[in-house]
Motif scaffolding. Sequence first.
Motif, PDB file in Angstrom:
ATOM      1  N   HIS A  94       0.826  -1.203   0.000  1.00 25.55           N
ATOM      2  CA  HIS A  94       0.000   0.000   0.000  1.00 25.55           C
ATOM      3  C   HIS A  94       0.869   1.265   0.000  1.00 25.55           C
ATOM      4  CE1 HIS A  94      -3.505   2.481   0.886  1.00 25.55           C
ATOM      5  NE2 HIS A  94      -2.812   3.031   1.877  1.00 25.55           N
ATOM      6  N   SER A  95       1.924   1.251   0.788  1.00 27.76           N
ATOM      7  CA  SER A  95       2.828   2.408   0.853  1.00 27.76           C
ATOM      8  C   SER A  95       3.501   2.640  -0.501  1.00 27.76           C
ATOM      9  CB  SER A  95       3.878   2.185   1.933  1.00 27.76           C
ATOM     10  OG  SER A  95       3.269   2.008   3.185  1.00 27.76           O
ATOM     11  N   GLU A  96       3.932   1.557  -1.136  1.00 30.92           N
ATOM     12  CA  GLU A  96       4.563   1.691  -2.463  1.00 30.92           C
ATOM     13  C   GLU A  96       3.568   2.231  -3.487  1.00 30.92           C
ATOM     14  OE1 GLU A  96       5.983  -2.218  -3.237  1.00 30.92           O
ATOM     15  OE2 GLU A  96       7.772  -2.021  -1.945  1.00 30.92           O
ATOM     16  N   LYS A  97       2.318   1.803  -3.398  1.00 34.65           N
ATOM     17  CA  LYS A  97       1.293   2.297  -4.313  1.00 34.65           C
ATOM     18  C   LYS A  97       1.061   3.792  -4.115  1.00 34.65           C
ATOM     19  CE  LYS A  97      -3.573   1.725  -5.538  1.00 34.65           C
ATOM     20  NZ  LYS A  97      -4.842   1.040  -5.190  1.00 34.65           N
ATOM     21  N   LEU A  98       0.951   4.211  -2.862  1.00 32.96           N
ATOM     22  CA  LEU A  98       0.761   5.629  -2.570  1.00 32.96           C
ATOM     23  C   LEU A  98       1.941   6.455  -3.066  1.00 32.96           C
ATOM     24  CD1 LEU A  98      -0.744   5.599   1.055  1.00 32.96           C
ATOM     25  CD2 LEU A  98      -1.938   5.972  -1.109  1.00 32.96           C
ATOM     26  N   GLU A  99       3.158   5.916  -2.919  1.00 31.97           N
ATOM     27  CA  GLU A  99       4.346   6.631  -3.372  1.00 31.97           C
ATOM     28  C   GLU A  99       4.342   6.772  -4.889  1.00 31.97           C
ATOM     29  OE1 GLU A  99       7.877   8.719  -3.054  1.00 31.97           O
ATOM     30  OE2 GLU A  99       6.407   8.130  -1.547  1.00 31.97           O
ATOM     31  N   ARG A 100       3.952   5.695  -5.603  1.00 29.36           N
ATOM     32  CA  ARG A 100       3.874   5.784  -7.068  1.00 29.36           C
ATOM     33  C   ARG A 100       2.817   6.794  -7.500  1.00 29.36           C
ATOM     34  NH1 ARG A 100       4.330   0.080  -6.611  1.00 29.36           N
ATOM     35  NH2 ARG A 100       2.071  -0.126  -6.886  1.00 29.36           N
ATOM     36  N   GLU A 101       1.681   6.802  -6.841  1.00 33.67           N
ATOM     37  CA  GLU A 101       0.626   7.758  -7.176  1.00 33.67           C
ATOM     38  C   GLU A 101       1.084   9.190  -6.922  1.00 33.67           C
ATOM     39  OE1 GLU A 101      -2.688   6.550  -4.886  1.00 33.67           O
ATOM     40  OE2 GLU A 101      -3.245   4.881  -6.218  1.00 33.67           O
ATOM     41  N   ARG A 102       1.814   9.367  -5.828  1.00 32.89           N
ATOM     42  CA  ARG A 102       2.314  10.717  -5.526  1.00 32.89           C
ATOM     43  C   ARG A 102       3.300  11.190  -6.591  1.00 32.89           C
ATOM     44  NH1 ARG A 102       6.610  12.949  -3.611  1.00 32.89           N
ATOM     45  NH2 ARG A 102       7.651  10.940  -3.322  1.00 32.89           N
ATOM     46  N   GLU A 103       4.229  10.304  -6.991  1.00 32.04           N
ATOM     47  CA  GLU A 103       5.207  10.669  -8.016  1.00 32.04           C
ATOM     48  C   GLU A 103       4.521  10.962  -9.342  1.00 32.04           C
ATOM     49  OE1 GLU A 103       7.880   7.396  -8.134  1.00 32.04           O
ATOM     50  OE2 GLU A 103       8.915   7.937  -6.250  1.00 32.04           O
ATOM     51  N   LEU A 104       3.501  10.168  -9.704  1.00 31.09           N
ATOM     52  CA  LEU A 104       2.772  10.399 -10.952  1.00 31.09           C
ATOM     53  C   LEU A 104       2.038  11.729 -10.924  1.00 31.09           C
ATOM     54  CD1 LEU A 104       1.823   9.331 -13.693  1.00 31.09           C
ATOM     55  CD2 LEU A 104      -0.050   8.173 -12.514  1.00 31.09           C
ATOM     56  N   LYS A 105       1.432  12.036  -9.773  1.00 29.05           N
ATOM     57  CA  LYS A 105       0.720  13.304  -9.643  1.00 29.05           C
ATOM     58  C   LYS A 105       1.681  14.486  -9.768  1.00 29.05           C
ATOM     59  CE  LYS A 105      -2.473  15.734  -6.597  1.00 29.05           C
ATOM     60  NZ  LYS A 105      -3.201  15.690  -5.292  1.00 29.05           N
ATOM     61  N   GLU A 106       2.850  14.380  -9.126  1.00 32.46           N
ATOM     62  CA  GLU A 106       3.834  15.468  -9.213  1.00 32.46           C
ATOM     63  C   GLU A 106       4.322  15.653 -10.640  1.00 32.46           C
ATOM     64  OE1 GLU A 106       6.908  14.525  -6.497  1.00 32.46           O
ATOM     65  OE2 GLU A 106       5.760  15.094  -4.693  1.00 32.46           O
ATOM     66  N   GLU A 107       4.511  14.532 -11.370  1.00 31.52           N
ATOM     67  CA  GLU A 107       4.950  14.604 -12.753  1.00 31.52           C
ATOM     68  C   GLU A 107       3.891  15.284 -13.629  1.00 31.52           C
ATOM     69  OE1 GLU A 107       6.517  11.626 -16.343  1.00 31.52           O
ATOM     70  OE2 GLU A 107       6.149  10.870 -14.312  1.00 31.52           O
ATOM     71  N   GLN A 108       2.618  14.948 -13.405  1.00 31.88           N
ATOM     72  CA  GLN A 108       1.535  15.580 -14.149  1.00 31.88           C
ATOM     73  C   GLN A 108       1.457  17.066 -13.850  1.00 31.88           C
ATOM     74  OE1 GLN A 108      -1.826  13.254 -12.945  1.00 31.88           O
ATOM     75  NE2 GLN A 108      -1.445  11.613 -14.466  1.00 31.88           N
TER      76      GLN A 108
END
Length: 453
Positions: free
Chosen positions: A407-421
Motif C-alpha cells: 500500500h505504501s509503495e502504491k501511494l508513493e507511485r501515485e504521488r510521483e505520478l501526480k507530481e509529474e503531471q
Amino acid sequence: MSKSLATWFTPSLQTISRSAGRSAVAAAAYRACVKLIDQTTGLIHDYTRKKGHVETLLIGADDISELWNKAEAAETRKNSTVARELMLPLPDQWTDNERRECVRDIAQHLRDTYGVAVSGSIHAPNRHDRNNHVHMMFTTRAVDEFGQFGKKTRILDDMKTGEVKRLREAICKIINDHAEKLDSDFYVYAGKFSDIDKNHIPTKHIPITAGKEYRAAITAQNTQVKIHLANVATHEKKAELLKAELSNASILETAESTPAPDAPKSVDVERIEATPPAELESPFKRKLMPEACERAYFKHQETLKKQQALKVIEDKWRAKHDELLANKPSSTQRLFSKIGLGTAKIERYDAELSKTEIHLTKIEHNKILFKKILSDKNALNLIAQYNAVIDHNASISDLEAQAFKAHSEKLERERELKEEQEREQATPAVDWTVGLDPTKEQNYSSKDIEFGR
C-alpha cells in the motif's frame, strides 16, 4: 507541560499462591537477587548471580529471609496466598536516589494503609531496553511492629470493594507528585489511556515467562500497532492541511463573489477540491486468545522450568545419598557405638542419611505432581489451541506487513505520478513560429521536422 505517558503502565495487583506451585521465599530471592533458604521445604533459592538488581528496600521488616519465611509459616493451607505483588515502572530520566525515594513512599503507603510488611526490589534495565521498574512484594497479613503476623488483609481480595482501584489511584498520585516536584514530564494513569489520548492503541505486554514463538508473535503485533499509530498521525496532519486548503478556497470564493469594479467578469477562480487521505483497511482478522488457553500455556511452561530445576536438585541429593551409602558404618562400628565408642559419628551419619532420604521423598512427590500437571489432557488441548492462535496471529502480522508495504509503495507511485503531471501542466507550451517571416513560404521536409530543424 506536556506529559510523557508511561504507555505500558498498568498497576495490576498479582498474587503469589501455593496453589500455583509458587513460594514467597523463592519469589523474594529472585526479585532481590539473593540466596534464601526456604525453612518449610529446605530448598535453597540462590539468585546471587542474577543481574539487573539495584537494591531492595524493606518497610515493616529488618531481614528479608526472616520476613518471607515467617510469611510462609503463617499460612497452613496448601492453597494459601502467601504474598501480593505490584510491578511498577520508574522513570528512566530520574536518578537512582530519586527512584529510591519514590519507591520508599509507595512502600510506606502500603504499610500505613494495610499494616503489611513490604520488600521493594528496584531493577535496572538491561542494555537493550529502557525499563527501570520495581517489584513491590508485600504480605497478605498485617505485621505488627514486633514482626508478628496477624489477620489477613481481605479487603484486597474482593474486587467489589473498590479497594484495588483506590490503591492504583493512590500509587499513581504518589508517582505523579514526585514527578511534579522533580519537574519531570513522566505521568502514569490508573485507568485506560484512551481516556487521555483518543487515538491511543494499546500494545500487549510480553511476560517474562513467554516462549520464543509467543514473544515473536506479540512483538510483530506491537510493531503493527506502532505502524498504525504513525498512520493515524500522518492522516491527522493531512487532515489539518486539507482544512487549511479548504479555508483558503473559501476565502478565494468569497473574494470572487464580490469582485472589484475593475475586475474582469470572465475570470473564474479554480476551486480546490479536498482529497481525503487514503485509508489502509486491514482485510485480516486476528483471533483473541482465550484466557484459559493462556493460563494453561504459562502454567505448563512454569512447570517445565520447575521440573528442570528439580532435576538439578535431585542429582545433588542422590549424589550425596550415594556417597553416604558408600561410607556406611559397618556392623562392628555400630556394635562399638552401643558401648559408647564412636557414638557421635554414627549419630551424625544417621541424621545425614535421614535428612537425605526425606529430601528424596519430597523430590519424588514433586516429580509425580509435575508429571501429572504436564500430562493433563485438558491442559494439553488448551495449549494446542494456544499455539494455533499464536501461529494464526503471527501469519496475520506477516500478511499485514506485506499489505502495508504494498500500500505504501502504491501511494508513493501515485504521488510521483501526480507530481509529474503537475510539472507537465506547469510547463508553458513552445511556440515554434517565433522568429519566422510570415511573408515568406516555409518549406520543411519530414526529416527536418523529425530533427527539429
